[in-house]
Design an enzyme around this catalytic site. Structure first.
Site, PDB file in Angstrom:
ATOM      1  N   GLY A  72      -0.506  -1.254  -1.088  1.00 26.03           N
ATOM      2  CA  GLY A  72      -1.705  -2.042  -0.814  1.00 26.03           C
ATOM      3  C   GLY A  72      -1.457  -3.157   0.195  1.00 26.03           C
ATOM      4  O   GLY A  72      -2.310  -3.443   1.037  1.00 26.03           O
ATOM      5  N   THR A  73      -0.309  -3.792   0.103  1.00 15.44           N
ATOM      6  CA  THR A  73      -0.017  -4.904   1.021  1.00 15.44           C
ATOM      7  C   THR A  73      -0.009  -4.422   2.465  1.00 15.44           C
ATOM      8  O   THR A  73      -0.601  -5.062   3.348  1.00 15.44           O
ATOM      9  CB  THR A  73       1.329  -5.554   0.650  1.00 15.44           C
ATOM     10  OG1 THR A  73       1.175  -6.211  -0.616  1.00 15.44           O
ATOM     11  CG2 THR A  73       1.758  -6.576   1.691  1.00 15.44           C
ATOM     12  N   ASN A 152      -7.615  -9.517  -8.928  1.00 18.75           N
ATOM     13  CA  ASN A 152      -6.411  -9.153  -9.666  1.00 18.75           C
ATOM     14  C   ASN A 152      -6.093 -10.103 -10.811  1.00 18.75           C
ATOM     15  O   ASN A 152      -5.366  -9.743 -11.725  1.00 18.75           O
ATOM     16  CB  ASN A 152      -5.206  -9.072  -8.716  1.00 18.75           C
ATOM     17  CG  ASN A 152      -5.057 -10.308  -7.856  1.00 18.75           C
ATOM     18  OD1 ASN A 152      -6.039 -10.800  -7.284  1.00 18.75           O
ATOM     19  ND2 ASN A 152      -3.862 -10.827  -7.754  1.00 18.75           N
ATOM     20  N   GLN A 180      -7.169  -3.233  -7.137  1.00 14.13           N
ATOM     21  CA  GLN A 180      -7.391  -3.350  -8.588  1.00 14.13           C
ATOM     22  C   GLN A 180      -8.523  -2.453  -9.079  1.00 14.13           C
ATOM     23  O   GLN A 180      -8.568  -2.099 -10.258  1.00 14.13           O
ATOM     24  CB  GLN A 180      -7.699  -4.806  -8.964  1.00 14.13           C
ATOM     25  CG  GLN A 180      -6.507  -5.742  -8.847  1.00 14.13           C
ATOM     26  CD  GLN A 180      -5.404  -5.440  -9.852  1.00 14.13           C
ATOM     27  OE1 GLN A 180      -5.647  -4.921 -10.934  1.00 14.13           O
ATOM     28  NE2 GLN A 180      -4.177  -5.766  -9.493  1.00 14.13           N
ATOM     29  N   SER A 200      -3.450   1.217  -3.854  1.00 17.46           N
ATOM     30  CA  SER A 200      -2.015   1.269  -4.152  1.00 17.46           C
ATOM     31  C   SER A 200      -1.808   2.126  -5.393  1.00 17.46           C
ATOM     32  O   SER A 200      -2.409   1.860  -6.444  1.00 17.46           O
ATOM     33  CB  SER A 200      -1.497  -0.151  -4.395  1.00 17.46           C
ATOM     34  OG  SER A 200      -0.124  -0.110  -4.691  1.00 17.46           O
ATOM     35  N   HIS A 202       0.534   2.618  -7.646  1.00 15.65           N
ATOM     36  CA  HIS A 202       1.132   2.192  -8.917  1.00 15.65           C
ATOM     37  C   HIS A 202       0.180   1.392  -9.792  1.00 15.65           C
ATOM     38  O   HIS A 202       0.488   1.097 -10.935  1.00 15.65           O
ATOM     39  CB  HIS A 202       2.431   1.411  -8.666  1.00 15.65           C
ATOM     40  CG  HIS A 202       2.244   0.008  -8.204  1.00 15.65           C
ATOM     41  ND1 HIS A 202       2.379  -1.075  -9.042  1.00 15.65           N
ATOM     42  CD2 HIS A 202       1.939  -0.500  -6.990  1.00 15.65           C
ATOM     43  CE1 HIS A 202       2.182  -2.186  -8.359  1.00 15.65           C
ATOM     44  NE2 HIS A 202       1.900  -1.866  -7.110  1.00 15.65           N
ATOM     45  N   THR A 238       8.582   8.101   8.271  1.00 13.03           N
ATOM     46  CA  THR A 238       8.697   9.416   7.641  1.00 13.03           C
ATOM     47  C   THR A 238       7.764   9.524   6.440  1.00 13.03           C
ATOM     48  O   THR A 238       7.701   8.614   5.609  1.00 13.03           O
ATOM     49  CB  THR A 238      10.161   9.661   7.205  1.00 13.03           C
ATOM     50  OG1 THR A 238      10.987   9.563   8.362  1.00 13.03           O
ATOM     51  CG2 THR A 238      10.321  11.023   6.559  1.00 13.03           C
ATOM     52  N   CYS A 326       2.367 -11.302  -8.623  1.00 13.34           N
ATOM     53  CA  CYS A 326       2.789 -11.551  -7.239  1.00 13.34           C
ATOM     54  C   CYS A 326       3.111 -13.016  -6.987  1.00 13.34           C
ATOM     55  O   CYS A 326       3.719 -13.351  -5.986  1.00 13.34           O
ATOM     56  CB  CYS A 326       1.719 -11.081  -6.266  1.00 13.34           C
ATOM     57  SG  CYS A 326       1.296  -9.355  -6.505  1.00 13.34           S
TER      58      CYS A 326
END
Lengths: 395, 79
Positions: A72-73, A152, A180, A200, A202, A238, A326
Site C-alpha cells: 500500500g505504501t 486505519n 483498510q 495491500s 496483508h 521482478t 505504523c
C-alpha cells in the site's frame, strides 16, 4: 500464558491457509521469472495474468488497469508523486485530509517541501470528511484529490462516492487509499468514481510485501520505480509471482465471505464495547459510533498511557495497538485523534482493538474479563489519575 | 451520531440490483429497514433514519443510494 488473542487485524492479518497453499508452488518448483521466454517463466506470466483478471473483476476494473506493487505504501507514494510530476504543467495543488495514513501524508509533505501546495481538509468529531469541503478546496491548478476509504485507526468510512462525483465534475484526478477497506467493504471503481486506488494484500489475509494500484486507463502518472519494463513499463521490478497469486486468492476469499465476516465482527465489536464500557469508568469511544469498519474499536481511557495498556495486555496474551502499528514507538500523539478534536493528553490514552476472522466470543469475553483489573492497576500508579477527576465528567 | 453530511437524504433501494441479502438491515443502527412479502427491502421508518449510510456502504450489490426525498416521500427533517 498459552492463550493468544489477536485483536490487531488493522495492523496485519494472518495469511489464510488457502492463500499459502496456492502460493507455495510459485516459491518452489515454479520459480521462473515471468519476464522470460521459456515455459518455466511463461507459466508464471500466465498465472499473474489470471490473478490480474480475477482482481480486476472483483473491483469492476479492466485487467490492464491493475498494477502490482510491493504494498500500500508504494501504491500511495506512486499515485501522489506520479500525478504531481506528470501534471505539473497543469498545476501544483493537491488535496488530502488530516487523517490520512502516513504513506499519503508524508508523500504530500515531500511535495510541499518541493513547492507544491497542499490543502488538508478537516474532519468532524467522528472522523468524517464533508465532501463539500473537498469541493471548496478545489482550484483551477488542483491536480489530485487523495482521500482514504476507511481510516486505519478509528475505522471511519468516508463518503468516497460523493467525493468521486465532485472530482469528476471538476475534472480532477481522484486517488483512494483503500488499504483498510479492501476485503471489508465492497469495492467498485466505477460506482466510487475513482481514478486510482491502493490496496495491500496483508490487510485481507494475503501475504506481506505485495499490493496494487488500480490506475484508470489513460491516466498519466510518472513511474516511481525505474528499471525493467515490468507492469507494461510503468512499475519496474521482478514480478512477485507468489505474492500476486496469493493476493488474488485472498481477495477472492474476502469478497466471497465479506457479508458474513462483517456481520460477525460487528457483533463481536459491539459486545466488546458494551462489556468494556460497563466494567470500566472513564472510557470513551474514539470515532463515529456507527460509520466505521465492522471490526474496529478504538477507545481512550482517562489517566492511562496507551502503551502501558498494550504491554500489560500482551502479558495476558492479548495483541492490540495504541494508535496504529505504523506509528508505534512515536512519542507524538496520533494525528488522527488530534484531528477529531481529542486533546493530546487524552489521545495518549487510546487503544485500538481490531477484530477479524479468528476472533471468537471467548476472545472478546477474555478481554472484557482481564482488562478492568489492568486499568485499575495502571490508574493506581498513574500520576494523572484521581478518583474525582473532572475529566471523567466529560463525554 | 452526526447526520450533517447527508441531511435530507434517505436510502433508496434499486430492486433490480438487490439480491435480498439483508445486510442493509443488519447494519442499520435504528432498525429502519424492513422487507415486504417478496423479500424486497424498503424504508419502514424514515423518521428514524439518521442518514448514516451504513446500508449503502455495506451493500455488496450497490443497490442502495442516499437521495433527497422526492415530492410525496417523507422528508427526514419534517418527520
Amino acid at each position: 500464558m498459552d492463550r493468544v488473542v489477536y485483536m490487531d487485524h488493522a495492523s496485519t492479518t494472518p495469511t489464510d491457509p488457502e492463500v499459502v497453499a496456492v502460493m507455495l508452488p510459485w516459491m518452489s518448483e515454479q520459480f521462473g521469472n515471468p519476464s522470460t521466454m521459456y515455459s518455466l517463466g511463461l507459466r508464471g506470466a500466465k498465472v499473474v495474468q489470471n490473478a490480474r483478471e480475477s482482481i480486476a473483476h472483483t473491483i469492476n476494473a479492466d485487467p490492464e488497469e491493475i498494477y502490482f506493487t510491493s504494498g500500500g505504501t508504494e501504491a500511495d507514494n506512486w499515485a501522489i508523486l506520479g500525478v504531481a510530476d506528470a501534471h505539473s504543467k497543469k498545476g501544483r495543488h493537491l488535496i488530502t485530509s488530516t487523517i490520512e495514513h502516513h504513506a499519503v501524508l508524508e508523500s504530500m509533505e515531500y511535495l510541499e517541501k518541493r513547492g507544491c501546495e497542499i490543502t488538508r481538509v478537516p474532519v468532524d468529531g467522528g472522523g468524517l470528511i464533508d465532501p463539500e469541503e473537498v469541493r471548496r478546496a478545489l482550484r483551477p491548478d488542483t491536480v489530485l484529490v487523495s482521500i482514504m476509504y476507511a481510516n486505519n485507526e478509528i475505522g471511519t468510512i468516508e463518503p468516497i462516492a460523493d467525493i468521486g462525483r465532485i472530482t469528476r465534475e471538476a475534472g480532477v484526478l481522484f486517488h483512494v487509499d483503500a488499504v483498510q477497506a479492501a476485503g471489508k467493504l465492497p469495492l467498485d471503481v466505477e460506482e466510487l468514481g475513482v481514478d486510482m486506488l491502493s490496496m495491500s494484500a496483508h490487510k485481507f489475509y494475503g501475504p506481506k510485501g505485495v499490493g496494487l494500484m488500480y490506475l484508470r486507463k489513460r491516466t498519466r502518472v510518472t513511474p516511481l520505480l525505474h528499471g525493467g519494463g515490468q507492469e507494461r513499463g510503468r512499475r519496474a521490478g521482478t514480478t512477485n509471482v507468489p505474492g500476486i497469486v496469493g493476493m488474488a486468492k485472498a481477495l477472492e476469499l474476502a469478497d466471497n465471505r465479506m457479508a458474513e465476516d462483517a456481520v460477525r465482527e460487528a457483533a463481536l465489536r459491539d459486545r466488546l464495547w458494551e462489556g468494556l464500557s460497563a466494567g470500566i469508568e472513564a472510557i470513551h469511544l474514539n470515532g463515529d459510533p456507527v460509520r466505521r469498519l465492522p471490526g474496529n474499536l478504538n477507545v481512550r481511557l482517562d489517566g492511562i498511557e496507551g502503551e502501558s495498556m498494550v504491554l500489560m495486555l500482551d502479558m495476558e496474551g492479548i495483541c492490540v495497538s495504541s494508535g496504529s502499528a505504523c506509528t508505534t514507538g512515536s512519542l507524538e500523539p496520533s494525528h488522527v485523534l488530534l484531528a477529531i478534536g481529542i486533546p493530546a493528553e487524552h489521545a495518549h490514552g487510546s487503544l485500538r482493538a481490531t477484530l477479524g476472522r479468528s476472533t471468537t466470543t471467548e476472545d472478546v469475553d477474555h478481554f472484557i474479563k482481564v482488562f478492568p483489573p489492568i486499568v485499575d492497576r495502571l490508574r493506581q500508579m498513574s500520576p494523572i489519575w484521581c478518583e474525582n477527576c473532572v475529566c471523567k465528567q466529560r463525554n | 451520531m452526526t447526520k450533517d453530511l447527508a441531511t435530507n437524504k434517505l436510502p433508496v433501494f434499486d430492486l433490480v440490483r438487490c439480491k435480498q441479502c439483508r445486510i442493509c438491515a443488519h447494519f442499520c443502527p435504528k432498525d429502519c429497514i424492513a422487507f415486504n412479502d417478496e423479500g424486497d427491502p424498503y424504508l419502514a421508518r424514515p423518521e428514524a433514519c439518521t442518514s448514516c449510510r451504513m446500508c449503502e456502504y455495506m451493500c455488496p450489490d450497490w443497490a442502495v443510494s442516499l437521495e433527497a426525498p422526492s415530492e410525496g416521500q417523507p422528508d427526514i427533517e419534517a418527520a
